[in-house]
Scaffold this motif. Sequence first.
Motif, PDB file in Angstrom:
ATOM      1  N   LYS A  86       0.841  -1.188   0.120  1.00  0.00           N
ATOM      2  CA  LYS A  86      -0.135   0.164  -0.089  1.00  0.00           C
ATOM      3  C   LYS A  86       0.903   1.273  -0.022  1.00  0.00           C
ATOM      4  CE  LYS A  86      -4.076  -1.543   2.290  1.00  0.00           C
ATOM      5  NZ  LYS A  86      -4.966  -1.287   3.356  1.00  0.00           N
ATOM      6  N   GLN A  90       0.982   4.041  -2.880  1.00  0.00           N
ATOM      7  CA  GLN A  90       0.705   5.307  -2.292  1.00  0.00           C
ATOM      8  C   GLN A  90       1.609   6.326  -2.629  1.00  0.00           C
ATOM      9  OE1 GLN A  90       0.097   5.884   1.642  1.00  0.00           O
ATOM     10  NE2 GLN A  90      -0.661   7.999   1.327  1.00  0.00           N
ATOM     11  N   ASN A  93       1.623   6.837  -6.492  1.00  0.00           N
ATOM     12  CA  ASN A  93       0.203   7.422  -6.918  1.00  0.00           C
ATOM     13  C   ASN A  93       0.256   9.080  -6.577  1.00  0.00           C
ATOM     14  OD1 ASN A  93      -2.310   6.717  -7.975  1.00  0.00           O
ATOM     15  ND2 ASN A  93      -3.303   7.341  -6.114  1.00  0.00           N
ATOM     16  N   THR A  94       0.970   9.540  -5.646  1.00  0.00           N
ATOM     17  CA  THR A  94       0.993  11.029  -5.217  1.00  0.00           C
ATOM     18  C   THR A  94       1.881  11.732  -5.972  1.00  0.00           C
ATOM     19  OG1 THR A  94       2.619  10.575  -3.615  1.00  0.00           O
ATOM     20  CG2 THR A  94       0.475  10.298  -2.847  1.00  0.00           C
ATOM     21  N   GLU A 121      -2.396   4.099  -9.195  1.00  0.00           N
ATOM     22  CA  GLU A 121      -2.909   2.867  -8.311  1.00  0.00           C
ATOM     23  C   GLU A 121      -3.696   1.983  -8.833  1.00  0.00           C
ATOM     24  OE1 GLU A 121      -4.992   2.767  -3.826  1.00  0.00           O
ATOM     25  OE2 GLU A 121      -5.315   4.547  -5.086  1.00  0.00           O
TER      26      GLU A 121
END
Length: 147
Positions: A86, A90, A93-94, A121
Motif C-alpha cells: 500500500k 501510495q 500515486n501521489t 494505483e
Amino acid sequence: KEAHDSARQHQLALHDHGMLGDCVRLVDYMFQACLVKVVINAAVEFFHRVDTSTKMFSISVAYGEKHMVFEPNLEDFTEMLTNLWKGSVQVVNTVPSFLSVRQYDPFVDPYLASGNHQTVESILLSNLEYNHYTQAVRDRISSDITN
C-alpha cells in the motif's frame, strides 16, 4: 509561390500546435507507465529475494504448553506486507501527472487535465504481474511460517 509557401508553413504550424496536447498526454502516459513499472519491478525483485534467500527474516519461537508461538506471527507478516505494498503504491500515486501542470492547460483537453484518467494505483491494482508477485511473496512467507 512565396505566399503559398507561407500559407503552407502557417497551416503546418497550426497543425503542430494542435498536436501539443497529444504530445503532453503521451508524455504523461509514458511517465505513468514508468511509475507502474518501478513498483512492479520492486515486487518482482522482492519476490526473487524472498524465494532465493536462506535468511531474510527472523522469527522467535516460544514453546507453550500446547503449541509453539511464533513472534512475529503470520498475521503480523501479512499485515506488514499489505502495508508495504500500500505504501509503495501510495508513493507513486501521489506523484503529480504532467496533465496537472498548469503550463500545459492551453494544449490539453480540460476533461483529461481535471484528473479524469486512470491513476497509477488503479493501473497497479488491476495489473496481473503486480498482483501475481505480491501474492507470490505472501504465499511464500506463509508457507515458510506454516511449514
